[in-house]
Design a protein around this motif. Structure first.
Motif, PDB file in Angstrom:
ATOM      1  N   UNK A 220       0.727  -1.017   0.124  1.00 23.34           N
ATOM      2  CA  UNK A 220       0.393   0.410   0.188  1.00 23.34           C
ATOM      3  C   UNK A 220       0.609   1.120   0.010  1.00 23.34           C
ATOM      4  N   UNK A 221       0.584   2.229  -0.362  1.00 24.60           N
ATOM      5  CA  UNK A 221       1.195   3.192  -1.245  1.00 24.60           C
ATOM      6  C   UNK A 221       0.485   4.819  -0.449  1.00 24.60           C
ATOM      7  N   UNK A 222      -0.590   5.378  -0.528  1.00 18.67           N
ATOM      8  CA  UNK A 222      -1.373   5.734   0.163  1.00 18.67           C
ATOM      9  C   UNK A 222      -1.692   6.808  -1.220  1.00 18.67           C
ATOM     10  N   UNK A 223      -1.159   7.969  -0.999  1.00 20.55           N
ATOM     11  CA  UNK A 223      -0.491   8.936  -1.698  1.00 20.55           C
ATOM     12  C   UNK A 223       0.916   9.219  -1.987  1.00 20.55           C
ATOM     13  N   UNK A 224       1.554   8.504  -1.720  1.00 23.33           N
ATOM     14  CA  UNK A 224       3.087   8.474  -1.616  1.00 23.33           C
ATOM     15  C   UNK A 224       4.116   7.876  -3.051  1.00 23.33           C
ATOM     16  N   UNK A 225       3.277   7.676  -4.097  1.00 25.05           N
ATOM     17  CA  UNK A 225       3.835   6.593  -4.506  1.00 25.05           C
ATOM     18  C   UNK A 225       5.405   7.724  -5.419  1.00 25.05           C
ATOM     19  N   UNK A 226       5.404   8.468  -5.611  1.00 22.11           N
ATOM     20  CA  UNK A 226       6.473   8.844  -5.622  1.00 22.11           C
ATOM     21  C   UNK A 226       7.606   8.748  -4.797  1.00 22.11           C
ATOM     22  N   UNK A 227       7.879   8.791  -3.694  1.00 25.89           N
ATOM     23  CA  UNK A 227       8.674   8.306  -2.610  1.00 25.89           C
ATOM     24  C   UNK A 227       8.818   6.397  -2.780  1.00 25.89           C
ATOM     25  N   UNK A 228       7.306   5.967  -2.775  1.00 22.40           N
ATOM     26  CA  UNK A 228       7.719   4.568  -2.892  1.00 22.40           C
ATOM     27  C   UNK A 228       8.170   4.179  -3.784  1.00 22.40           C
TER      28      UNK A 228
END
Length: 371
Positions: A220-228
């Motif tokens: 699960x990434x929520x809205x943190x796609x870039x950092x993930x």
């Protein structure tokens, strides 16, 4: 350290408990101890106001506190009217009043989902004597106006907000602490698998498992796609499948790698640009651009295909999926200072009915390996 708060069902339950106590004792509580069930803990919820409206009817009022979350329901009042007597065989009948959304695909049933139902039933039944029945009506006075600022309509909920959630705790998904938790999960799974599936939210996690993807490879990434994505590259992940609701995931095609609507929202611009690149007529491009939601734009394209025998959905969304793959790899490359190759990316986009709209070419390759 960020603070977790509670989800809307918890405050609705507290208001109902306070109103029921007034009916029984003609007294008000300053706080109510709500058994959250999930997790197994008690929450002390302040009661803003409680009053008897008649001999058989009382009103309790609380206010939402989602903690350090970016949540538009912060401080919104939650009302619960409790009346003696029931309309069903159950001891507790739960109804949705003003500001509670209606579910279009469920005959306009109130958007009071399973956790909220269970929470209200469990806590209120404990306060009833054998044979007693009550009817609880949950009201969100500001629900209708707040709903227009959410994606509820995209998921078939209109005229108000949902009492949604699988837990009583409102985790600050947009906070750095939550990103730390997501990264820890990613680190653990990257040590076991070279291929991972990134899901923004619960819908993606659920749908991915239903099509046969190993849940141990879901992150699960929520809205943190870039950092993930950057973290996955640093950990040596070889393949990433991005699996998400189109209204969120298509933002990546515009270079938006933090998808919370408070920070950026270029959905209609991205959709309209890809329609233009596909050669669509100007009037249709404008209709897509002026669609109130991504779901409405998708509906327009589907109707256009039906009426004209065209294939705009596949053309436009196929191009968007390919752009998501390319820009995701470019994003990781721009943050990679090791001169190493970045993970291969594929993307799958689904609609509000959790039906898959499109799989990129790379996603088809990855799905064959993952399922």
């Amino acid at each position: 350290m960020t603070k977790a708060g509670y989800t809307l069902p918890v405050f609705a339950c507290a208001a109902a408990m306070a109103a029921l106590h007034w009916l029984r004792q003609n007294q008000s509580w300053q706080t109510v101890a709500v058994d959250l069930i999930t997790p197994a803990q008690i929450a002390e919820i302040p009661i803003e106001q409680v009053a008897g409206l008649s001999e058989n009817l009382a009103l309790g009022i609380t206010r939402s506190d989602p903690g350090d979350n970016l949540d538009l329901t912060r401080d919104t009042p939650i009302w619960a009217m409790v009346a003696w007597g029931g309309e069903t065989a159950q001891a507790v009948t739960i109804k949705g009043g003003e500001g509670i959304g209606k579910i279009l695909d469920a005959d306009d049933q109130p958007a009071i989902y399973r956790y909220a139902q269970n929470l209200l039933q469990a806590n209120l039944q404990r306060m009833l004597a054998p044979g007693e029945k009550i009817t609880v009506t949950i009201i969100l006075p500001e629900g209708r106006s707040l709903a227009v600022r959410t994606s509820n309509a995209a998921f078939g909920v209109v005229e108000g907000l949902s009492l949604l959630g699988t837990t009583g705790i409102s985790q600050p998904l947009s906070s750095p602490d939550q990103l730390t938790a997501f990264r820890a999960e990613l680190q653990q799974k990257a040590s076991r698998f070279e291929s991972l599936v990134f899901c923004i939210g619960e819908n993606g996690l659920d749908l991915a498992q239903k099509i046969g993807i190993n849940p141990k490879q879901l992150v699960k990434t929520a809205n943190w796609l870039g950092p993930m994505l950057v973290e996955a590259d640093a950990l040596g992940v070889k393949e990433i499948l991005l699996f998400g609701y189109h209204g969120k995931l298509l933002k990546l095609a515009g270079g938006i790698f933090h998808t919370h609507h408070h920070l950026a929202d270029g959905r209609r611009e991205i959709l309209a640009a890809h329609c233009a690149l596909a050669g669509m007529q100007s009037s249709d491009i404008q209709a897509v651009f002026h669609s109130p939601t991504a779901e409405a734009a998708l509906k327009y394209l589907r109707e256009l295909d039906t009426d004209s025998g065209s294939d705009w959905v596949n053309q436009v969304y196929g191009a968007i999926a390919q752009t998501i793959d390319t820009r995701s790899q470019e994003y990781m490359q721009s943050h990679n200072n090791r001169n190493t190759s970045v993970p291969v990316c594929g993307s799958i986009l689904f609609d509000r009915d959790r039906k898959i709209i499109v799989k990129s070419k790379t996603a088809c390759f990855l799905i064959a390996k993952l399922c």
